[in-house]
Design a protein around this motif. Structure first.
Motif, PDB file in Angstrom:
ATOM      1  N   SER A  39       0.828  -1.207   0.000  1.00  0.00           N
ATOM      2  CA  SER A  39       0.000   0.000   0.000  1.00  0.00           C
ATOM      3  C   SER A  39       0.860   1.254   0.000  1.00  0.00           C
ATOM      4  O   SER A  39       0.370   2.346  -0.241  1.00  0.00           O
ATOM      5  N   ALA A  40       2.165   1.096   0.250  1.00  0.00           N
ATOM      6  CA  ALA A  40       3.071   2.239   0.220  1.00  0.00           C
ATOM      7  C   ALA A  40       3.440   2.596  -1.213  1.00  0.00           C
ATOM      8  O   ALA A  40       4.204   3.524  -1.445  1.00  0.00           O
ATOM      9  N   GLY A  41       2.899   1.864  -2.179  1.00  0.00           N
ATOM     10  CA  GLY A  41       3.173   2.163  -3.577  1.00  0.00           C
ATOM     11  C   GLY A  41       4.432   1.495  -4.095  1.00  0.00           C
ATOM     12  O   GLY A  41       4.878   1.760  -5.194  1.00  0.00           O
ATOM     13  N   LEU A  42       5.017   0.588  -3.324  1.00  0.00           N
ATOM     14  CA  LEU A  42       6.226  -0.107  -3.738  1.00  0.00           C
ATOM     15  C   LEU A  42       5.840  -1.405  -4.417  1.00  0.00           C
ATOM     16  O   LEU A  42       4.811  -1.989  -4.122  1.00  0.00           O
ATOM     17  N   VAL A  43       6.678  -1.857  -5.300  1.00  0.00           N
ATOM     18  CA  VAL A  43       6.432  -3.115  -5.987  1.00  0.00           C
ATOM     19  C   VAL A  43       7.460  -4.128  -5.528  1.00  0.00           C
ATOM     20  O   VAL A  43       8.652  -3.882  -5.604  1.00  0.00           O
ATOM     21  N   CYS A  44       6.994  -5.252  -5.047  1.00  0.00           N
ATOM     22  CA  CYS A  44       7.894  -6.313  -4.601  1.00  0.00           C
ATOM     23  C   CYS A  44       8.690  -6.820  -5.798  1.00  0.00           C
ATOM     24  O   CYS A  44       8.126  -7.067  -6.862  1.00  0.00           O
ATOM     25  N   THR A  45       9.996  -6.974  -5.638  1.00  0.00           N
ATOM     26  CA  THR A  45      10.835  -7.381  -6.756  1.00  0.00           C
ATOM     27  C   THR A  45      11.104  -8.875  -6.795  1.00  0.00           C
ATOM     28  O   THR A  45      11.798  -9.355  -7.657  1.00  0.00           O
ATOM     29  N   VAL A  46      10.561  -9.613  -5.874  1.00  0.00           N
ATOM     30  CA  VAL A  46      10.752 -11.059  -5.873  1.00  0.00           C
ATOM     31  C   VAL A  46       9.703 -11.669  -6.803  1.00  0.00           C
ATOM     32  O   VAL A  46       8.520 -11.372  -6.696  1.00  0.00           O
ATOM     33  N   ALA A  47      10.133 -12.521  -7.727  1.00  0.00           N
ATOM     34  CA  ALA A  47       9.242 -13.029  -8.771  1.00  0.00           C
ATOM     35  C   ALA A  47       8.090 -13.861  -8.225  1.00  0.00           C
ATOM     36  O   ALA A  47       6.967 -13.754  -8.705  1.00  0.00           O
ATOM     37  N   ALA A  48       8.340 -14.690  -7.233  1.00  0.00           N
ATOM     38  CA  ALA A  48       7.284 -15.576  -6.736  1.00  0.00           C
ATOM     39  C   ALA A  48       7.055 -15.333  -5.247  1.00  0.00           C
ATOM     40  O   ALA A  48       7.965 -14.983  -4.514  1.00  0.00           O
ATOM     41  N   GLY A  49       5.841 -15.512  -4.820  1.00  0.00           N
ATOM     42  CA  GLY A  49       5.543 -15.486  -3.395  1.00  0.00           C
ATOM     43  C   GLY A  49       5.381 -14.112  -2.791  1.00  0.00           C
ATOM     44  O   GLY A  49       5.428 -13.977  -1.580  1.00  0.00           O
ATOM     45  N   CYS A  50       5.208 -13.084  -3.595  1.00  0.00           N
ATOM     46  CA  CYS A  50       5.038 -11.743  -3.027  1.00  0.00           C
ATOM     47  C   CYS A  50       3.740 -11.660  -2.243  1.00  0.00           C
ATOM     48  O   CYS A  50       2.767 -12.317  -2.558  1.00  0.00           O
ATOM     49  N   SER A  51       3.771 -10.870  -1.226  1.00  0.00           N
ATOM     50  CA  SER A  51       2.580 -10.674  -0.407  1.00  0.00           C
ATOM     51  C   SER A  51       2.366  -9.182  -0.259  1.00  0.00           C
ATOM     52  O   SER A  51       3.111  -8.378  -0.794  1.00  0.00           O
ATOM     53  N   SER A  52       1.350  -8.791   0.477  1.00  0.00           N
ATOM     54  CA  SER A  52       1.071  -7.375   0.636  1.00  0.00           C
ATOM     55  C   SER A  52       2.059  -6.701   1.577  1.00  0.00           C
ATOM     56  O   SER A  52       2.188  -5.494   1.581  1.00  0.00           O
ATOM     57  N   THR A  53       2.767  -7.465   2.376  1.00  0.00           N
ATOM     58  CA  THR A  53       3.798  -6.934   3.258  1.00  0.00           C
ATOM     59  C   THR A  53       5.046  -7.777   3.060  1.00  0.00           C
ATOM     60  O   THR A  53       4.973  -8.998   3.084  1.00  0.00           O
ATOM     61  N   TYR A  54       6.179  -7.139   2.854  1.00  0.00           N
ATOM     62  CA  TYR A  54       7.386  -7.886   2.589  1.00  0.00           C
ATOM     63  C   TYR A  54       8.589  -7.236   3.251  1.00  0.00           C
ATOM     64  O   TYR A  54       8.573  -6.063   3.586  1.00  0.00           O
ATOM     65  N   GLY A  55       9.617  -8.034   3.467  1.00  0.00           N
ATOM     66  CA  GLY A  55      10.815  -7.544   4.116  1.00  0.00           C
ATOM     67  C   GLY A  55      11.653  -6.691   3.184  1.00  0.00           C
ATOM     68  O   GLY A  55      11.668  -6.925   1.977  1.00  0.00           O
ATOM     69  N   VAL A  56      12.349  -5.721   3.742  1.00  0.00           N
ATOM     70  CA  VAL A  56      13.235  -4.879   2.954  1.00  0.00           C
ATOM     71  C   VAL A  56      14.530  -4.611   3.707  1.00  0.00           C
ATOM     72  O   VAL A  56      14.546  -4.523   4.934  1.00  0.00           O
ATOM     73  N   ILE A  57      15.596  -4.512   2.939  1.00  0.00           N
ATOM     74  CA  ILE A  57      16.868  -3.999   3.427  1.00  0.00           C
ATOM     75  C   ILE A  57      17.006  -2.642   2.749  1.00  0.00           C
ATOM     76  O   ILE A  57      16.856  -2.530   1.537  1.00  0.00           O
ATOM     77  N   ARG A  58      17.244  -1.605   3.555  1.00  0.00           N
ATOM     78  CA  ARG A  58      17.264  -0.239   3.029  1.00  0.00           C
ATOM     79  C   ARG A  58      18.605   0.439   3.259  1.00  0.00           C
ATOM     80  O   ARG A  58      19.253   0.220   4.268  1.00  0.00           O
ATOM     81  N   ALA A  59      18.933   1.335   2.328  1.00  0.00           N
ATOM     82  CA  ALA A  59      20.025   2.272   2.560  1.00  0.00           C
ATOM     83  C   ALA A  59      19.513   3.297   3.563  1.00  0.00           C
ATOM     84  O   ALA A  59      18.300   3.399   3.802  1.00  0.00           O
ATOM     85  N   ASN A  60      20.394   4.072   4.164  1.00  0.00           N
ATOM     86  CA  ASN A  60      19.913   5.001   5.184  1.00  0.00           C
ATOM     87  C   ASN A  60      19.148   6.182   4.588  1.00  0.00           C
ATOM     88  O   ASN A  60      18.594   6.983   5.317  1.00  0.00           O
ATOM     89  N   ASN A  61      19.062   6.278   3.255  1.00  0.00           N
ATOM     90  CA  ASN A  61      18.227   7.298   2.624  1.00  0.00           C
ATOM     91  C   ASN A  61      16.861   6.743   2.236  1.00  0.00           C
ATOM     92  O   ASN A  61      16.123   7.359   1.481  1.00  0.00           O
ATOM     93  N   CYS A  62      16.525   5.560   2.746  1.00  0.00           N
ATOM     94  CA  CYS A  62      15.261   4.858   2.531  1.00  0.00           C
ATOM     95  C   CYS A  62      15.178   4.109   1.205  1.00  0.00           C
ATOM     96  O   CYS A  62      14.183   3.458   0.925  1.00  0.00           O
ATOM     97  N   GLY A  63      16.207   4.181   0.379  1.00  0.00           N
ATOM     98  CA  GLY A  63      16.203   3.414  -0.860  1.00  0.00           C
ATOM     99  C   GLY A  63      16.243   1.924  -0.554  1.00  0.00           C
ATOM    100  O   GLY A  63      16.930   1.484   0.371  1.00  0.00           O
ATOM    101  N   ILE A  64      15.492   1.134  -1.326  1.00  0.00           N
ATOM    102  CA  ILE A  64      15.454  -0.304  -1.097  1.00  0.00           C
ATOM    103  C   ILE A  64      16.652  -0.964  -1.772  1.00  0.00           C
ATOM    104  O   ILE A  64      16.861  -0.798  -2.970  1.00  0.00           O
TER     105      ILE A  64
END
Length: 131
Positions: A39-64
């Motif tokens: 709902s944050a407008g992000l698109v999950c980049t994992v090809a299979a198994g995406c859900s509405s909430t997913y884990g992220v590793i971010r740079a300190n500027n919030c970039g995924i």
């Protein structure tokens, strides 16, 4: 008497003060580990198994840096991410102790965080330093 240049400089200073500051999480040189919602407008980049909430590793500027398609919440942020990244937890907990990013960098000394990259469910739960 104020000249045109002074008026323009005052207007610029006032305008810049009204701009929101850039988003930032974790201290410089650290990465953030947490989750994001589709709902944050992000698109999950994992090809299979995406859900509405997913884990992220971010740079300190919030970039995924990497994402994880498995359903993720505060108790399930550890595992294999895309782009060759992963997060390992302390056994029996949801607390990361190490992480690797796709560029081969190793991260550790993870500490709790209450940062967020927006008000749309994008929490950063931990900040980790480069080893």
């Amino acid at each position: 008497m104020i000249n045109n240049l002074a008026i323009r400089m005052i207007a610029l200073a006032v305008g810049l003060g009204a701009l929101p500051s850039a988003l930032s999480v974790c201290p410089d040189g650290r990465i953030g580990i947490g989750y994001a919602s589709s709902s944050a407008g992000l698109v999950c980049t994992v090809a299979a198994g995406c859900s509405s909430t997913y884990g992220v590793i971010r740079a300190n500027n919030c970039g995924i840096i990497a994402s994880r398609g498995a359903a993720v919440d505060k108790d399930n942020i550890c595992g294999i991410y895309d782009n060759g990244a992963s997060v390992q937890c302390i056994a029996g907990t949801a607390t990361p102790n190490t992480a690797q990013t796709g560029d081969g960098s190793d991260w550790g000394s993870c500490v709790s965080s209450e940062d967020a990259c927006s008000d749309k469910g994008e929490e950063v739960l931990f900040c980790c330093a480069r080893n």
